[in-house]
Design a protein around this motif. Structure first.
Motif, PDB file in Angstrom:
ATOM      1  N   ARG A  92      -6.914 -29.431   5.164  1.00  0.00           N
ATOM      2  CA  ARG A  92      -5.964 -29.106   6.225  1.00  0.00           C
ATOM      3  C   ARG A  92      -6.059 -27.650   6.675  1.00  0.00           C
ATOM      4  O   ARG A  92      -5.721 -27.333   7.805  1.00  0.00           O
TER       5      ARG A  92
ATOM      6  N   MET B 220     -10.329 -35.019  12.459  1.00  0.00           N
ATOM      7  CA  MET B 220      -9.767 -35.354  11.144  1.00  0.00           C
ATOM      8  C   MET B 220      -9.374 -36.825  11.099  1.00  0.00           C
ATOM      9  O   MET B 220      -8.794 -37.357  12.043  1.00  0.00           O
TER      10      MET B 220
ATOM     11  N   PHE C 233      -7.298 -39.547   8.697  1.00  0.00           N
ATOM     12  CA  PHE C 233      -6.241 -39.485   7.681  1.00  0.00           C
ATOM     13  C   PHE C 233      -6.196 -40.754   6.828  1.00  0.00           C
ATOM     14  O   PHE C 233      -6.618 -41.825   7.252  1.00  0.00           O
TER      15      PHE C 233
ATOM     16  N   HIS D 103      -3.596 -42.522   6.196  1.00  0.00           N
ATOM     17  CA  HIS D 103      -2.782 -43.557   6.844  1.00  0.00           C
ATOM     18  C   HIS D 103      -3.103 -43.715   8.327  1.00  0.00           C
ATOM     19  O   HIS D 103      -2.233 -44.087   9.120  1.00  0.00           O
TER      20      HIS D 103
ATOM     21  N   ASN E 265      -2.878 -42.935  11.221  1.00  0.00           N
ATOM     22  CA  ASN E 265      -2.132 -42.186  12.233  1.00  0.00           C
ATOM     23  C   ASN E 265      -2.605 -42.441  13.651  1.00  0.00           C
ATOM     24  O   ASN E 265      -2.698 -41.513  14.457  1.00  0.00           O
ATOM     25  N   LEU E 266      -2.913 -43.677  13.975  1.00  0.00           N
ATOM     26  CA  LEU E 266      -3.198 -43.990  15.384  1.00  0.00           C
ATOM     27  C   LEU E 266      -1.914 -43.792  16.173  1.00  0.00           C
ATOM     28  O   LEU E 266      -0.821 -44.007  15.648  1.00  0.00           O
ATOM     29  N   TYR E 267      -2.047 -43.405  17.446  1.00  0.00           N
ATOM     30  CA  TYR E 267      -0.857 -43.220  18.274  1.00  0.00           C
ATOM     31  C   TYR E 267      -0.200 -44.579  18.491  1.00  0.00           C
ATOM     32  O   TYR E 267      -0.761 -45.464  19.130  1.00  0.00           O
ATOM     33  N   ALA E 268       1.008 -44.741  17.970  1.00  0.00           N
ATOM     34  CA  ALA E 268       1.650 -46.050  17.952  1.00  0.00           C
ATOM     35  C   ALA E 268       2.027 -46.528  19.347  1.00  0.00           C
ATOM     36  O   ALA E 268       2.192 -47.724  19.575  1.00  0.00           O
TER      37      ALA E 268
ATOM     38  N   MET F  89      -2.849 -53.105  20.542  1.00  0.00           N
ATOM     39  CA  MET F  89      -2.013 -52.000  20.081  1.00  0.00           C
ATOM     40  C   MET F  89      -2.312 -51.789  18.594  1.00  0.00           C
ATOM     41  O   MET F  89      -2.682 -52.734  17.891  1.00  0.00           O
TER      42      MET F  89
ATOM     43  N   ASN G 217      -0.546 -51.620  15.948  1.00  0.00           N
ATOM     44  CA  ASN G 217       0.123 -52.465  14.953  1.00  0.00           C
ATOM     45  C   ASN G 217      -0.376 -53.911  14.969  1.00  0.00           C
ATOM     46  O   ASN G 217       0.079 -54.724  14.187  1.00  0.00           O
TER      47      ASN G 217
ATOM     48  N   LEU H  44      -3.602 -54.404  14.507  1.00  0.00           N
ATOM     49  CA  LEU H  44      -4.879 -54.326  13.801  1.00  0.00           C
ATOM     50  C   LEU H  44      -4.666 -54.238  12.291  1.00  0.00           C
ATOM     51  O   LEU H  44      -3.631 -53.762  11.832  1.00  0.00           O
TER      52      LEU H  44
ATOM     53  N   GLN I 177      -7.857 -50.250  11.971  1.00  0.00           N
ATOM     54  CA  GLN I 177      -7.196 -49.019  12.431  1.00  0.00           C
ATOM     55  C   GLN I 177      -7.999 -47.791  12.029  1.00  0.00           C
ATOM     56  O   GLN I 177      -8.157 -46.859  12.810  1.00  0.00           O
TER      57      GLN I 177
ATOM     58  N   ARG J  64     -11.835 -42.359  17.477  1.00  0.00           N
ATOM     59  CA  ARG J  64     -11.019 -41.367  18.194  1.00  0.00           C
ATOM     60  C   ARG J  64     -11.493 -39.948  17.894  1.00  0.00           C
ATOM     61  O   ARG J  64     -11.575 -39.111  18.794  1.00  0.00           O
TER      62      ARG J  64
ATOM     63  N   GLN K 201       1.913 -38.621  13.276  1.00  0.00           N
ATOM     64  CA  GLN K 201       1.591 -38.734  14.702  1.00  0.00           C
ATOM     65  C   GLN K 201       1.321 -37.353  15.299  1.00  0.00           C
ATOM     66  O   GLN K 201       0.378 -37.164  16.056  1.00  0.00           O
TER      67      GLN K 201
ATOM     68  N   ALA L 270      -1.983 -35.988  13.845  1.00  0.00           N
ATOM     69  CA  ALA L 270      -3.148 -36.618  14.462  1.00  0.00           C
ATOM     70  C   ALA L 270      -3.372 -36.038  15.854  1.00  0.00           C
ATOM     71  O   ALA L 270      -4.504 -35.726  16.233  1.00  0.00           O
TER      72      ALA L 270
ATOM     73  N   SER M 174      -4.779 -32.552  15.550  1.00  0.00           N
ATOM     74  CA  SER M 174      -6.178 -32.595  15.106  1.00  0.00           C
ATOM     75  C   SER M 174      -7.077 -33.098  16.220  1.00  0.00           C
ATOM     76  O   SER M 174      -8.270 -32.838  16.240  1.00  0.00           O
TER      77      SER M 174
ATOM     78  N   GLN N 156       7.708 -42.182  21.860  1.00  0.00           N
ATOM     79  CA  GLN N 156       8.140 -42.980  20.705  1.00  0.00           C
ATOM     80  C   GLN N 156       9.594 -42.685  20.353  1.00  0.00           C
ATOM     81  O   GLN N 156      10.357 -43.575  19.984  1.00  0.00           O
TER      82      GLN N 156
ATOM     83  N   GLU O 208       4.031 -49.734  12.765  1.00  0.00           N
ATOM     84  CA  GLU O 208       3.889 -50.444  11.507  1.00  0.00           C
ATOM     85  C   GLU O 208       4.144 -49.459  10.367  1.00  0.00           C
ATOM     86  O   GLU O 208       3.567 -48.376  10.349  1.00  0.00           O
TER      87      GLU O 208
END
Ligand SMILES: Nc1ncnc2c1ncn2[C@@H]1O[C@H](COP(=O)(O)OP(=O)(O)O)[C@@H](O)[C@H]1O
Ligand SMILES: [Mg+2]
Lengths: 245, 220
Positions: free
Chosen positions: A47, A83, A85, A87, A89-92, A135, A137, A139, A144, A151, B115, B118, B121, B137, B218
Protein backbone atom coordinates in the motif's frame (compact mmCIF):
# COMPACT_ATOMS: atom_id res chain seq x y z
CA UNK A 1 16.55 1.80 -14.22
CA UNK A 2 14.70 0.33 -11.28
CA UNK A 3 10.94 0.46 -11.11
CA UNK A 4 10.55 0.57 -7.33
CA UNK A 5 13.19 1.41 -4.73
CA UNK A 6 12.82 1.33 -0.95
CA UNK A 7 15.72 2.86 0.98
CA UNK A 8 15.59 2.47 4.77
CA UNK A 9 11.83 2.88 4.83
CA UNK A 10 10.03 2.93 8.18
CA UNK A 11 6.28 2.93 8.57
CA UNK A 12 4.36 3.66 11.73
CA UNK A 13 0.61 3.53 12.34
CA UNK A 14 0.49 5.99 15.21
CA UNK A 15 2.88 4.39 17.69
CA UNK A 16 2.77 0.97 16.07
CA UNK A 17 5.91 0.20 14.06
CA UNK A 18 4.62 -1.67 10.99
CA UNK A 19 7.68 -1.68 8.68
CA UNK A 20 11.33 -1.75 9.84
CA UNK A 21 14.12 -0.33 7.63
CA UNK A 22 12.86 -1.79 4.39
CA UNK A 23 15.39 -1.95 1.56
CA UNK A 24 14.03 -3.42 -1.61
CA UNK A 25 14.59 -2.75 -5.28
CA UNK A 26 12.33 -4.11 -7.98
CA UNK A 27 13.48 -4.01 -11.59
CA UNK A 28 11.28 -3.44 -14.59
CA UNK A 29 9.65 -6.70 -15.67
CA UNK A 30 10.46 -8.50 -12.45
CA UNK A 31 7.86 -10.69 -10.74
CA UNK A 32 8.41 -10.53 -6.98
CA UNK A 33 6.33 -12.61 -4.60
CA UNK A 34 6.02 -11.66 -0.95
CA UNK A 35 5.21 -14.33 1.59
CA UNK A 36 4.96 -14.32 5.35
CA UNK A 37 2.56 -14.79 8.23
CA UNK A 38 -0.53 -12.69 8.70
CA UNK A 39 0.17 -9.29 10.25
CA UNK A 40 3.79 -9.21 9.06
CA UNK A 41 3.31 -6.02 7.04
CA UNK A 42 2.89 -7.39 3.52
CA UNK A 43 -0.22 -5.35 2.74
CA UNK A 44 1.31 -2.27 4.32
CA UNK A 45 4.36 -2.64 2.09
CA UNK A 46 2.21 -2.88 -1.05
CA UNK A 47 0.00 0.00 0.00
CA UNK A 48 2.94 2.35 0.41
CA UNK A 49 3.92 1.70 -3.21
CA UNK A 50 0.73 3.20 -4.62
CA UNK A 51 0.40 5.81 -1.93
CA UNK A 52 -2.59 4.33 -0.11
CA UNK A 53 -0.31 4.64 2.93
CA UNK A 54 2.43 7.21 3.35
CA UNK A 55 5.84 6.10 4.63
CA UNK A 56 7.07 7.60 7.91
CA UNK A 57 10.73 7.95 6.96
CA UNK A 58 13.29 6.80 4.42
CA UNK A 59 13.01 7.01 0.68
CA UNK A 60 10.57 5.34 -1.68
CA UNK A 61 10.96 5.89 -5.38
CA UNK A 62 8.31 4.52 -7.74
CA UNK A 63 8.72 5.01 -11.45
CA UNK A 64 11.06 7.96 -10.75
CA UNK A 65 8.63 9.69 -8.38
CA UNK A 66 9.80 10.25 -4.81
CA UNK A 67 6.78 9.27 -2.70
CA UNK A 68 8.26 10.64 0.52
CA UNK A 69 8.21 14.09 -1.03
CA UNK A 70 4.98 15.86 -0.05
CA UNK A 71 5.05 17.71 -3.36
CA UNK A 72 4.76 14.51 -5.39
CA UNK A 73 1.35 14.26 -7.02
CA UNK A 74 0.01 10.94 -5.73
CA UNK A 75 -2.68 10.85 -8.39
CA UNK A 76 -0.06 10.87 -11.10
CA UNK A 77 1.88 8.14 -9.36
CA UNK A 78 -1.16 5.94 -8.88
CA UNK A 79 -1.99 6.13 -12.58
CA UNK A 80 1.17 4.13 -13.23
CA UNK A 81 0.69 1.47 -10.58
CA UNK A 82 -2.32 -0.82 -10.54
CA UNK A 83 -3.59 -2.74 -7.57
CA UNK A 84 -5.61 -5.93 -7.24
CA UNK A 85 -7.23 -6.54 -3.86
CA UNK A 86 -8.12 -9.64 -1.89
CA UNK A 87 -11.81 -8.71 -1.98
CA UNK A 88 -11.76 -7.54 -5.64
CA UNK A 89 -13.43 -4.21 -4.89
CA UNK A 90 -15.16 -3.93 -8.24
CA UNK A 91 -17.28 -0.78 -8.44
CA UNK A 92 -20.63 -2.10 -7.25
CA UNK A 93 -22.62 0.55 -9.12
CA UNK A 94 -20.96 -0.09 -12.50
CA UNK A 95 -21.23 -2.84 -15.07
CA UNK A 96 -18.19 -4.97 -15.85
CA UNK A 97 -17.48 -2.93 -18.95
CA UNK A 98 -17.76 0.37 -17.06
CA UNK A 99 -15.54 -0.97 -14.30
CA UNK A 100 -12.82 -1.41 -16.90
CA UNK A 101 -13.38 1.75 -18.95
CA UNK A 102 -13.98 4.27 -16.16
CA UNK A 103 -10.32 4.75 -15.25
CA UNK A 104 -9.10 5.12 -18.84
CA UNK A 105 -11.90 7.57 -19.64
CA UNK A 106 -11.65 9.74 -16.52
CA UNK A 107 -7.94 9.58 -15.90
CA UNK A 108 -6.34 8.89 -19.29
CA UNK A 109 -9.02 10.92 -21.11
CA UNK A 110 -9.64 8.16 -23.61
CA UNK A 111 -12.73 8.31 -25.82
CA UNK A 112 -15.60 5.98 -24.95
CA UNK A 113 -15.11 3.99 -28.16
CA UNK A 114 -11.40 3.52 -27.67
CA UNK A 115 -11.78 2.59 -24.00
CA UNK A 116 -14.49 0.05 -24.81
CA UNK A 117 -12.52 -1.48 -27.64
CA UNK A 118 -9.56 -1.95 -25.31
CA UNK A 119 -11.82 -3.24 -22.54
CA UNK A 120 -13.21 -5.92 -24.86
CA UNK A 121 -9.70 -7.05 -25.72
CA UNK A 122 -8.92 -7.29 -22.00
CA UNK A 123 -12.14 -9.22 -21.32
CA UNK A 124 -10.98 -11.62 -23.98
CA UNK A 125 -7.59 -11.92 -22.28
CA UNK A 126 -9.17 -12.83 -18.94
CA UNK A 127 -11.71 -15.13 -20.63
CA UNK A 128 -14.87 -13.24 -19.72
CA UNK A 129 -16.01 -11.64 -22.98
CA UNK A 130 -19.61 -12.65 -22.41
CA UNK A 131 -19.78 -10.80 -19.07
CA UNK A 132 -19.34 -7.23 -20.36
CA UNK A 133 -22.87 -6.22 -19.44
CA UNK A 134 -23.05 -8.02 -16.09
CA UNK A 135 -23.03 -6.29 -12.73
CA UNK A 136 -20.28 -7.30 -10.26
CA UNK A 137 -22.71 -9.01 -7.87
CA UNK A 138 -23.78 -11.33 -10.67
CA UNK A 139 -20.27 -12.80 -10.95
CA UNK A 140 -18.45 -15.46 -8.96
CA UNK A 141 -15.45 -14.42 -6.89
CA UNK A 142 -13.01 -15.81 -9.43
CA UNK A 143 -14.74 -13.92 -12.25
CA UNK A 144 -14.75 -10.70 -10.22
CA UNK A 145 -11.05 -11.02 -9.58
CA UNK A 146 -10.29 -11.54 -13.28
CA UNK A 147 -12.32 -8.40 -14.05
CA UNK A 148 -10.36 -6.55 -11.36
CA UNK A 149 -7.15 -7.60 -13.10
CA UNK A 150 -8.54 -6.42 -16.44
CA UNK A 151 -9.49 -3.11 -14.81
CA UNK A 152 -5.97 -2.51 -13.59
CA UNK A 153 -4.47 -3.54 -16.95
CA UNK A 154 -6.71 -1.04 -18.74
CA UNK A 155 -4.70 1.80 -17.19
CA UNK A 156 -1.58 0.44 -18.96
CA UNK A 157 0.33 0.58 -15.69
CA UNK A 158 4.08 0.27 -15.27
CA UNK A 159 3.51 -2.23 -12.46
CA UNK A 160 0.68 -4.11 -10.78
CA UNK A 161 0.47 -4.93 -7.08
CA UNK A 162 -1.52 -7.99 -6.03
CA UNK A 163 -2.58 -8.30 -2.39
CA UNK A 164 -3.53 -11.93 -1.77
CA UNK A 165 -5.58 -12.05 -4.98
CA UNK A 166 -6.74 -15.63 -4.46
CA UNK A 167 -7.17 -15.76 -0.68
CA UNK A 168 -10.90 -15.03 -0.76
CA UNK A 169 -11.63 -17.53 -3.54
CA UNK A 170 -13.05 -21.01 -3.53
CA UNK A 171 -10.30 -23.52 -4.40
CA UNK A 172 -11.74 -24.35 -7.82
CA UNK A 173 -11.52 -20.70 -8.91
CA UNK A 174 -7.94 -20.06 -7.87
CA UNK A 175 -6.45 -21.69 -10.94
CA UNK A 176 -8.26 -19.38 -13.40
CA UNK A 177 -6.98 -16.29 -11.62
CA UNK A 178 -3.43 -17.59 -11.33
CA UNK A 179 -3.43 -18.47 -15.02
CA UNK A 180 -4.36 -14.91 -15.94
CA UNK A 181 -1.61 -13.59 -13.67
CA UNK A 182 0.87 -15.95 -15.25
CA UNK A 183 -0.12 -14.72 -18.71
CA UNK A 184 0.47 -11.12 -17.64
CA UNK A 185 3.82 -12.02 -16.11
CA UNK A 186 4.85 -13.63 -19.39
CA UNK A 187 4.01 -10.41 -21.21
CA UNK A 188 6.68 -8.70 -19.13
CA UNK A 189 4.60 -6.83 -16.56
CA UNK A 190 6.36 -5.76 -13.36
CA UNK A 191 4.44 -7.48 -10.58
CA UNK A 192 4.60 -7.65 -6.82
CA UNK A 193 2.39 -10.42 -5.54
CA UNK A 194 1.55 -11.07 -1.90
CA UNK A 195 0.38 -14.67 -1.90
CA UNK A 196 0.00 -17.91 -0.03
CA UNK A 197 0.15 -19.83 -3.30
CA UNK A 198 3.64 -21.29 -2.98
CA UNK A 199 3.31 -23.12 -6.29
CA UNK A 200 2.73 -19.83 -8.09
CA UNK A 201 5.59 -18.14 -6.21
CA UNK A 202 7.95 -20.91 -7.22
CA UNK A 203 6.82 -21.25 -10.82
CA UNK A 204 6.14 -17.67 -11.88
CA UNK A 205 8.13 -15.57 -9.40
CA UNK A 206 11.61 -14.33 -10.34
CA UNK A 207 12.24 -13.62 -6.74
CA UNK A 208 10.73 -14.27 -3.35
CA UNK A 209 10.68 -12.01 -0.30
CA UNK A 210 9.91 -13.35 3.15
CA UNK A 211 8.51 -10.94 5.74
CA UNK A 212 7.84 -11.31 9.44
CA UNK A 213 6.91 -8.71 12.06
CA UNK A 214 7.54 -5.79 9.73
CA UNK A 215 10.99 -7.00 8.66
CA UNK A 216 12.19 -8.41 5.37
CA UNK A 217 14.03 -11.47 6.65
CA UNK A 218 14.95 -13.03 3.34
CA UNK A 219 15.05 -11.82 -0.25
CA UNK A 220 16.05 -14.50 -2.72
CA UNK A 221 16.46 -14.54 -6.48
CA UNK A 222 17.11 -18.24 -6.38
CA UNK A 223 13.48 -19.11 -5.90
CA UNK A 224 13.94 -22.85 -6.27
CA UNK A 225 16.52 -23.20 -3.52
CA UNK A 226 14.51 -20.85 -1.30
CA UNK A 227 11.60 -23.22 -1.44
CA UNK A 228 13.88 -26.22 -0.95
CA UNK A 229 15.45 -24.69 2.12
CA UNK A 230 15.26 -21.01 3.07
CA UNK A 231 18.27 -19.55 4.89
CA UNK A 232 16.21 -17.76 7.51
CA UNK A 233 14.99 -19.88 10.37
CA UNK A 234 11.59 -18.27 10.65
CA UNK A 235 11.10 -18.66 6.91
CA UNK A 236 11.85 -22.39 7.33
CA UNK A 237 9.30 -22.60 10.09
CA UNK A 238 6.71 -20.68 8.04
CA UNK A 239 7.22 -22.82 4.94
CA UNK A 240 6.98 -26.08 6.83
CA UNK A 241 3.69 -24.90 8.32
CA UNK A 242 2.17 -23.79 5.02
CA UNK A 243 3.31 -26.74 3.02
CA UNK A 244 2.18 -29.33 5.54
CA UNK A 245 -1.32 -27.89 5.45
CA UNK B 1 -67.06 20.06 6.92
CA UNK B 2 -67.58 20.46 3.23
CA UNK B 3 -69.00 23.97 3.62
CA UNK B 4 -66.08 25.09 5.79
CA UNK B 5 -63.80 23.79 3.05
CA UNK B 6 -65.65 25.38 0.12
CA UNK B 7 -66.31 28.67 1.91
CA UNK B 8 -62.61 29.07 2.69
CA UNK B 9 -61.33 27.29 -0.39
CA UNK B 10 -59.16 30.22 -1.47
CA UNK B 11 -57.40 30.45 1.88
CA UNK B 12 -56.81 26.71 2.13
CA UNK B 13 -55.36 26.67 -1.37
CA UNK B 14 -53.19 29.67 -0.67
CA UNK B 15 -51.93 27.92 2.46
CA UNK B 16 -51.28 24.74 0.54
CA UNK B 17 -49.33 26.74 -2.03
CA UNK B 18 -47.13 28.45 0.56
CA UNK B 19 -46.54 25.17 2.39
CA UNK B 20 -45.55 23.45 -0.83
CA UNK B 21 -43.42 26.41 -1.87
CA UNK B 22 -41.52 26.58 1.42
CA UNK B 23 -41.10 22.80 1.44
CA UNK B 24 -39.77 22.60 -2.10
CA UNK B 25 -37.39 25.53 -1.63
CA UNK B 26 -36.09 24.10 1.63
CA UNK B 27 -35.86 20.61 0.19
CA UNK B 28 -33.73 21.81 -2.71
CA UNK B 29 -31.35 23.94 -0.65
CA UNK B 30 -31.13 21.61 2.33
CA UNK B 31 -30.16 18.75 0.01
CA UNK B 32 -27.32 20.81 -1.44
CA UNK B 33 -26.19 22.25 1.89
CA UNK B 34 -26.63 18.91 3.66
CA UNK B 35 -24.51 17.08 1.08
CA UNK B 36 -21.79 19.73 1.35
CA UNK B 37 -21.68 19.35 5.13
CA UNK B 38 -21.73 15.56 4.85
CA UNK B 39 -18.66 15.79 2.60
CA UNK B 40 -16.98 18.24 5.00
CA UNK B 41 -17.50 15.85 7.89
CA UNK B 42 -15.64 13.03 6.15
CA UNK B 43 -13.03 15.28 4.54
CA UNK B 44 -9.37 14.29 4.95
CA UNK B 45 -8.80 17.80 6.35
CA UNK B 46 -9.31 18.01 10.12
CA UNK B 47 -10.35 21.65 10.01
CA UNK B 48 -13.06 20.84 7.49
CA UNK B 49 -14.31 17.98 9.64
CA UNK B 50 -14.52 20.13 12.76
CA UNK B 51 -16.30 22.91 10.90
CA UNK B 52 -18.82 20.42 9.47
CA UNK B 53 -19.36 18.85 12.87
CA UNK B 54 -20.06 22.20 14.55
CA UNK B 55 -22.60 23.20 11.90
CA UNK B 56 -24.45 19.91 12.16
CA UNK B 57 -24.48 19.74 15.94
CA UNK B 58 -25.64 23.34 16.18
CA UNK B 59 -28.58 23.21 13.81
CA UNK B 60 -29.60 19.72 14.84
CA UNK B 61 -29.86 20.65 18.48
CA UNK B 62 -31.44 24.09 18.40
CA UNK B 63 -35.26 24.10 18.08
CA UNK B 64 -36.49 24.94 14.60
CA UNK B 65 -38.67 27.70 16.01
CA UNK B 66 -35.65 29.40 17.62
CA UNK B 67 -33.71 29.37 14.33
CA UNK B 68 -36.75 30.71 12.50
CA UNK B 69 -37.37 33.46 15.05
CA UNK B 70 -33.74 34.49 14.78
CA UNK B 71 -34.22 35.14 11.07
CA UNK B 72 -37.64 36.73 11.56
CA UNK B 73 -36.77 39.03 14.45
CA UNK B 74 -33.00 39.47 14.78
CA UNK B 75 -31.86 39.64 11.18
CA UNK B 76 -34.34 42.39 10.16
CA UNK B 77 -33.00 44.49 13.06
CA UNK B 78 -29.58 44.28 11.44
CA UNK B 79 -31.12 46.01 8.44
CA UNK B 80 -31.90 42.97 6.30
CA UNK B 81 -35.67 42.80 5.88
CA UNK B 82 -37.01 39.24 5.71
CA UNK B 83 -40.64 38.24 5.25
CA UNK B 84 -42.13 35.54 7.43
CA UNK B 85 -42.08 33.19 4.47
CA UNK B 86 -38.38 33.87 3.82
CA UNK B 87 -37.41 33.59 7.49
CA UNK B 88 -39.39 30.36 7.83
CA UNK B 89 -37.88 28.85 4.67
CA UNK B 90 -34.35 29.74 5.75
CA UNK B 91 -34.95 28.27 9.20
CA UNK B 92 -36.39 25.10 7.67
CA UNK B 93 -33.48 24.82 5.24
CA UNK B 94 -30.75 25.18 7.89
CA UNK B 95 -32.50 22.89 10.34
CA UNK B 96 -33.23 20.18 7.76
CA UNK B 97 -29.77 20.43 6.18
CA UNK B 98 -28.19 19.34 9.46
CA UNK B 99 -30.27 16.14 9.48
CA UNK B 100 -29.62 15.55 5.80
CA UNK B 101 -25.89 16.00 6.42
CA UNK B 102 -26.05 13.25 9.06
CA UNK B 103 -28.05 10.95 6.80
CA UNK B 104 -25.78 11.44 3.80
CA UNK B 105 -22.64 11.07 5.93
CA UNK B 106 -23.91 7.78 7.32
CA UNK B 107 -24.73 6.67 3.77
CA UNK B 108 -21.26 7.50 2.50
CA UNK B 109 -19.61 5.80 5.43
CA UNK B 110 -21.61 2.65 4.91
CA UNK B 111 -20.09 2.22 1.44
CA UNK B 112 -17.29 -0.36 1.61
CA UNK B 113 -13.97 1.54 2.05
CA UNK B 114 -12.52 -0.84 -0.53
CA UNK B 115 -14.51 1.06 -3.17
CA UNK B 116 -12.59 4.26 -2.47
CA UNK B 117 -9.26 2.43 -2.38
CA UNK B 118 -9.97 0.74 -5.68
CA UNK B 119 -10.95 4.03 -7.28
CA UNK B 120 -7.84 5.78 -5.98
CA UNK B 121 -5.62 2.90 -7.15
CA UNK B 122 -7.36 3.17 -10.49
CA UNK B 123 -5.93 6.68 -10.79
CA UNK B 124 -9.04 8.65 -9.90
CA UNK B 125 -8.80 11.73 -7.73
CA UNK B 126 -10.67 11.86 -4.43
CA UNK B 127 -13.34 14.03 -6.04
CA UNK B 128 -13.76 11.71 -9.03
CA UNK B 129 -13.99 8.68 -6.74
CA UNK B 130 -16.65 10.43 -4.67
CA UNK B 131 -18.64 11.54 -7.66
CA UNK B 132 -18.61 8.38 -9.77
CA UNK B 133 -18.27 5.58 -7.23
CA UNK B 134 -19.04 6.54 -3.64
CA UNK B 135 -21.92 9.04 -3.87
CA UNK B 136 -24.04 7.02 -6.32
CA UNK B 137 -23.86 4.05 -3.94
CA UNK B 138 -24.40 6.22 -0.88
CA UNK B 139 -27.51 7.82 -2.39
CA UNK B 140 -29.21 4.46 -2.80
CA UNK B 141 -28.51 3.58 0.82
CA UNK B 142 -29.71 7.03 1.83
CA UNK B 143 -33.07 7.08 0.04
CA UNK B 144 -35.32 5.67 2.79
CA UNK B 145 -33.94 7.88 5.60
CA UNK B 146 -33.90 10.90 3.26
CA UNK B 147 -37.53 10.27 2.44
CA UNK B 148 -38.29 10.50 6.13
CA UNK B 149 -36.39 13.78 6.33
CA UNK B 150 -38.47 15.19 3.47
CA UNK B 151 -41.71 14.18 5.12
CA UNK B 152 -40.53 15.77 8.37
CA UNK B 153 -39.65 18.85 6.39
CA UNK B 154 -43.22 19.22 5.07
CA UNK B 155 -44.63 18.78 8.55
CA UNK B 156 -42.07 21.15 10.09
CA UNK B 157 -42.99 23.81 7.55
CA UNK B 158 -45.93 24.55 9.87
CA UNK B 159 -43.35 26.66 11.73
CA UNK B 160 -44.22 29.33 9.16
CA UNK B 161 -47.51 29.86 10.99
CA UNK B 162 -45.56 31.44 13.87
CA UNK B 163 -43.96 34.05 11.65
CA UNK B 164 -46.92 34.93 9.43
CA UNK B 165 -45.69 32.78 6.57
CA UNK B 166 -49.17 32.28 4.99
CA UNK B 167 -48.79 28.50 5.03
CA UNK B 168 -51.47 25.90 5.60
CA UNK B 169 -51.19 26.05 9.38
CA UNK B 170 -51.33 29.85 9.37
CA UNK B 171 -54.47 29.88 7.21
CA UNK B 172 -55.97 27.17 9.40
CA UNK B 173 -55.44 29.29 12.51
CA UNK B 174 -57.09 32.22 10.78
CA UNK B 175 -60.08 30.26 9.56
CA UNK B 176 -60.53 28.61 12.94
CA UNK B 177 -60.48 31.92 14.78
CA UNK B 178 -63.01 33.54 12.45
CA UNK B 179 -65.44 30.62 12.00
CA UNK B 180 -64.96 29.09 15.48
CA UNK B 181 -65.17 25.70 13.74
CA UNK B 182 -61.82 24.62 15.18
CA UNK B 183 -62.25 20.84 15.01
CA UNK B 184 -63.41 20.83 11.41
CA UNK B 185 -60.83 23.37 10.30
CA UNK B 186 -57.86 21.55 11.79
CA UNK B 187 -59.20 18.25 10.44
CA UNK B 188 -59.15 19.75 6.95
CA UNK B 189 -55.66 21.13 7.54
CA UNK B 190 -54.52 17.67 8.64
CA UNK B 191 -56.01 16.06 5.55
CA UNK B 192 -54.31 18.61 3.30
CA UNK B 193 -50.93 17.81 4.92
CA UNK B 194 -51.61 14.11 4.37
CA UNK B 195 -52.33 14.79 0.71
CA UNK B 196 -48.74 16.01 0.40
CA UNK B 197 -46.96 13.57 2.69
CA UNK B 198 -48.67 10.26 1.92
CA UNK B 199 -47.70 10.20 -1.79
CA UNK B 200 -44.14 11.08 -0.73
CA UNK B 201 -44.15 8.22 1.70
CA UNK B 202 -45.36 5.77 -0.95
CA UNK B 203 -43.00 7.23 -3.57
CA UNK B 204 -40.01 6.64 -1.31
CA UNK B 205 -41.04 3.07 -0.61
CA UNK B 206 -41.38 2.48 -4.34
CA UNK B 207 -37.94 3.97 -5.12
CA UNK B 208 -36.39 2.02 -2.32
CA UNK B 209 -37.79 -1.26 -3.68
CA UNK B 210 -36.80 -0.48 -7.20
CA UNK B 211 -33.25 0.49 -6.30
CA UNK B 212 -32.58 -2.22 -3.83
CA UNK B 213 -33.75 -4.77 -6.38
CA UNK B 214 -30.56 -4.43 -8.39
CA UNK B 215 -27.01 -3.16 -8.07
CA UNK B 216 -26.85 -4.23 -4.47
CA UNK B 217 -23.41 -4.80 -3.12
CA UNK B 218 -22.46 -8.36 -2.42
CA UNK B 219 -21.11 -8.75 1.08
CA UNK B 220 -17.63 -10.21 1.00
N1 LIG C 1 -4.56 1.31 9.24
C1 LIG C 1 -3.90 0.68 10.23
N2 LIG C 1 -3.84 1.23 11.46
C2 LIG C 1 -3.18 0.61 12.47
N3 LIG C 1 -2.55 -0.56 12.35
C3 LIG C 1 -2.57 -1.16 11.15
C4 LIG C 1 -3.26 -0.58 10.04
N4 LIG C 1 -3.10 -1.40 8.97
C5 LIG C 1 -2.36 -2.44 9.41
N5 LIG C 1 -2.05 -2.31 10.71
C6 LIG C 1 -1.23 -3.25 11.52
O1 LIG C 1 0.02 -3.39 10.89
C7 LIG C 1 0.44 -4.75 10.93
C8 LIG C 1 0.71 -5.24 9.53
O2 LIG C 1 -0.53 -5.33 8.85
P1 LIG C 1 -0.61 -5.77 7.34
O3 LIG C 1 0.31 -4.94 6.53
O4 LIG C 1 -2.04 -5.76 6.96
O5 LIG C 1 -0.07 -7.25 7.41
P2 LIG C 1 -0.26 -8.48 6.41
O6 LIG C 1 -0.78 -7.95 5.12
O7 LIG C 1 1.11 -9.08 6.29
O8 LIG C 1 -1.21 -9.42 7.07
C9 LIG C 1 -0.63 -5.53 11.66
O9 LIG C 1 -0.25 -5.69 12.99
C10 LIG C 1 -1.84 -4.63 11.56
O10 LIG C 1 -2.66 -4.80 12.68
MG1 LIG D 1 -2.57 -8.39 4.15
Amino acid sequence: MSMIEFHDVEKYYGKFHALYHINLTVEKGEVVTIIGPSGSGKSTLLRTINGLERISSGQLIVNNFDLADKKTDMNRTRKNVGMVFQHFNLYANKSVLDNITLGPRLVLKESKDKAEEEARALLDLVGLSEKAKSMPNQLSGGQQQRIAIARSLAMKPQAILFDEPTSALDPEMIGDVLNVMKKIAEQGMTMIVVTHEMGFAEEVGDRVVFMDNGHILEDSKDVRSFFEKPKDERAQEFLSKVINH
Amino acid sequence: MWTIFTNNFGMFMEGLGYTLGASLLSLFFSLIIGTIFALLQINPSRTARIFGRIYVEFFRNVPLLVITMFFYVVIPRLGIPLSGFAAGSIGLTLYTSAFIAETVRAGIQSVDPGQMEAARSNGMTYVQAMRYIILPQAIKITVPPLGNQFINLVKNSSVLAFVAGFDLMYQGNLIASTTFETTTTYAIVGILYLIITLPMSYGMTYLDHRWSGRNTREEA
